[in-house]
Write a protein that holds these residues in place. Structure first.
Motif, mmCIF file in Angstrom:
data_model
loop_
_atom_site.group_PDB
_atom_site.id
_atom_site.type_symbol
_atom_site.label_atom_id
_atom_site.label_comp_id
_atom_site.label_asym_id
_atom_site.label_seq_id
_atom_site.Cartn_x
_atom_site.Cartn_y
_atom_site.Cartn_z
ATOM 1 N N ARG A 59 0.826 -1.213 0.000
ATOM 2 C CA ARG A 59 0.000 0.000 0.000
ATOM 3 C C ARG A 59 0.855 1.254 0.000
ATOM 4 N NH1 ARG A 59 -3.651 -0.285 4.768
ATOM 5 N NH2 ARG A 59 -4.195 -2.213 3.749
ATOM 6 N N ILE A 60 0.517 2.174 -0.886
ATOM 7 C CA ILE A 60 1.189 3.471 -0.947
ATOM 8 C C ILE A 60 0.479 4.428 0.013
ATOM 9 C CG2 ILE A 60 -0.181 4.282 -2.927
ATOM 10 C CD1 ILE A 60 2.449 5.597 -3.967
ATOM 11 N N GLY A 61 1.203 5.392 0.563
ATOM 12 C CA GLY A 61 0.620 6.293 1.551
ATOM 13 C C GLY A 61 0.871 7.758 1.237
ATOM 14 N N PRO A 62 0.451 8.622 2.142
ATOM 15 C CA PRO A 62 0.550 10.063 1.910
ATOM 16 C C PRO A 62 1.980 10.524 1.666
ATOM 17 C CG PRO A 62 -0.094 9.593 4.191
ATOM 18 C CD PRO A 62 -0.088 8.301 3.456
ATOM 19 N N GLY A 63 2.136 11.342 0.617
ATOM 20 C CA GLY A 63 3.438 11.904 0.281
ATOM 21 C C GLY A 63 4.370 10.954 -0.455
ATOM 22 N N GLU A 64 3.984 9.692 -0.586
ATOM 23 C CA GLU A 64 4.839 8.717 -1.258
ATOM 24 C C GLU A 64 4.611 8.757 -2.767
ATOM 25 O OE1 GLU A 64 5.560 5.373 2.140
ATOM 26 O OE2 GLU A 64 3.729 5.152 0.946
ATOM 27 N N THR A 65 5.604 8.242 -3.500
ATOM 28 C CA THR A 65 5.514 8.204 -4.957
ATOM 29 C C THR A 65 5.680 6.783 -5.470
ATOM 30 O OG1 THR A 65 7.878 8.570 -5.302
ATOM 31 C CG2 THR A 65 6.469 10.544 -5.197
ATOM 32 N N VAL A 66 5.204 6.577 -6.685
ATOM 33 C CA VAL A 66 5.431 5.343 -7.429
ATOM 34 C C VAL A 66 5.694 5.748 -8.874
ATOM 35 C CG1 VAL A 66 2.949 4.978 -7.825
ATOM 36 C CG2 VAL A 66 4.539 3.058 -8.087
ATOM 37 N N TRP A 83 5.783 4.303 -21.983
ATOM 38 C CA TRP A 83 5.826 5.562 -21.238
ATOM 39 C C TRP A 83 6.153 5.286 -19.778
ATOM 40 C CZ3 TRP A 83 2.345 5.974 -17.269
ATOM 41 C CH2 TRP A 83 1.224 5.154 -17.345
ATOM 42 N N THR A 84 6.618 6.324 -19.123
ATOM 43 C CA THR A 84 6.952 6.274 -17.702
ATOM 44 C C THR A 84 6.267 7.448 -17.028
ATOM 45 O OG1 THR A 84 9.089 5.277 -18.212
ATOM 46 C CG2 THR A 84 8.855 6.292 -16.038
ATOM 47 N N MET A 85 5.644 7.177 -15.888
ATOM 48 C CA MET A 85 4.931 8.238 -15.164
ATOM 49 C C MET A 85 5.165 8.056 -13.663
ATOM 50 S SD MET A 85 0.922 9.191 -15.417
ATOM 51 C CE MET A 85 -0.031 9.523 -13.954
ATOM 52 N N THR A 86 5.543 9.136 -12.985
ATOM 53 C CA THR A 86 5.686 9.122 -11.539
ATOM 54 C C THR A 86 4.491 9.850 -10.936
ATOM 55 O OG1 THR A 86 8.088 9.075 -11.682
ATOM 56 C CG2 THR A 86 7.140 9.792 -9.575
ATOM 57 N N SER A 87 3.807 9.166 -10.027
ATOM 58 C CA SER A 87 2.642 9.719 -9.337
ATOM 59 C C SER A 87 2.943 9.866 -7.860
ATOM 60 C CB SER A 87 1.436 8.794 -9.490
ATOM 61 O OG SER A 87 1.069 8.674 -10.829
ATOM 62 N N GLU A 88 2.337 10.872 -7.263
ATOM 63 C CA GLU A 88 2.486 11.137 -5.833
ATOM 64 C C GLU A 88 1.109 11.158 -5.180
ATOM 65 O OE1 GLU A 88 4.314 14.674 -3.068
ATOM 66 O OE2 GLU A 88 3.203 15.240 -4.858
ATOM 67 N N ILE A 89 1.016 10.614 -3.966
ATOM 68 C CA ILE A 89 -0.216 10.754 -3.184
ATOM 69 C C ILE A 89 -0.147 12.145 -2.563
ATOM 70 C CG2 ILE A 89 -1.636 9.853 -1.312
ATOM 71 C CD1 ILE A 89 -1.354 7.980 -3.789
ATOM 72 N N ALA A 90 -0.857 13.086 -3.183
ATOM 73 C CA ALA A 90 -0.745 14.505 -2.841
ATOM 74 C C ALA A 90 -1.708 14.941 -1.746
ATOM 75 C CB ALA A 90 -0.974 15.352 -4.096
ATOM 76 N N ALA A 91 -2.787 14.198 -1.554
ATOM 77 C CA ALA A 91 -3.745 14.475 -0.473
ATOM 78 C C ALA A 91 -4.228 13.121 0.032
ATOM 79 C CB ALA A 91 -4.908 15.313 -0.982
ATOM 80 N N TYR A 92 -4.531 13.060 1.339
ATOM 81 C CA TYR A 92 -4.847 11.756 1.941
ATOM 82 C C TYR A 92 -5.650 11.993 3.213
ATOM 83 C CZ TYR A 92 -3.731 7.122 3.975
ATOM 84 O OH TYR A 92 -3.776 5.868 4.523
#
Length: 152
Positions: free
Chosen positions: A47-54, A65-74
């Motif tokens: 599980r990914i959490g607040p402020g973390e990226t994948v 393609w490559t995409m980095t996402s961040e959990i920006a609000a939680y």
């Protein structure tokens, strides 16, 4: 953002189960198996959490393609937002809302994005919208099955 769409999924499980399933990297990977999606950096399992990226790597429309996402609000178990911090879109934001009711959970997704390449990219936005909607709906079916199985 220029393009947007929303999806709603009914889940016969508590919203915490739907919320947690929605943040599960392994579940996401299994739901995106057709595109060969892989998690290659950041949180790549569990599980990914607040402020973390994948960072995701996949093939769509025959293009890698490559995409980095961040959990920006939680705000567990009712709300989270993931957004692109690097990747193919000029901008991408996905808002997830979970509302509990008598029959379980109403999961609501709002996706807002802007295609790359300025005016040329805007021409492609209707095609991208249809493709993204199909991906989100497929993913949500995995979330639904997983959350409902967790309460049986």
């Amino acid at each position: 953002m220029t393009a947007r769409f929303s999806c709603e999924t009914r889940i016969a499980a508590p919203r915490a189960a739907a919320f947690d399933a929605s943040l599960d990297i392994d579940l996401h990977l299994s739901s995106m198996a057709r595109s060969g999606e892989r998690a290659v950096a950041g949180v790549t399992r569990g599980r990914i959490g607040p402020g973390e990226t994948v960072t995701w790597r996949a093939r769509h429309f025959g293009v890698r393609w490559t995409m980095t996402s961040e959990i920006a609000a939680y705000r567990r178990p009712s709300f989270f937002v993931d957004r692109q911090v690097r990747g193919p879109f000029a901008a991408f934001r996905h808002e997830h809302r979970f509302e509990q009711d008598a029959s379980g959970t109403r999961m609501h997704d709002l996706i807002e994005f802007r295609a790359p390449l300025g005016p040329l990219g805007r021409i492609a936005e209707p095609v991208l919208r249809r493709h993204l909607r199909r991906l989100i709906e497929e993913r949500n079916e995995h979330v639904k099955r997983t959350a409902e199985a967790s309460v049986r």
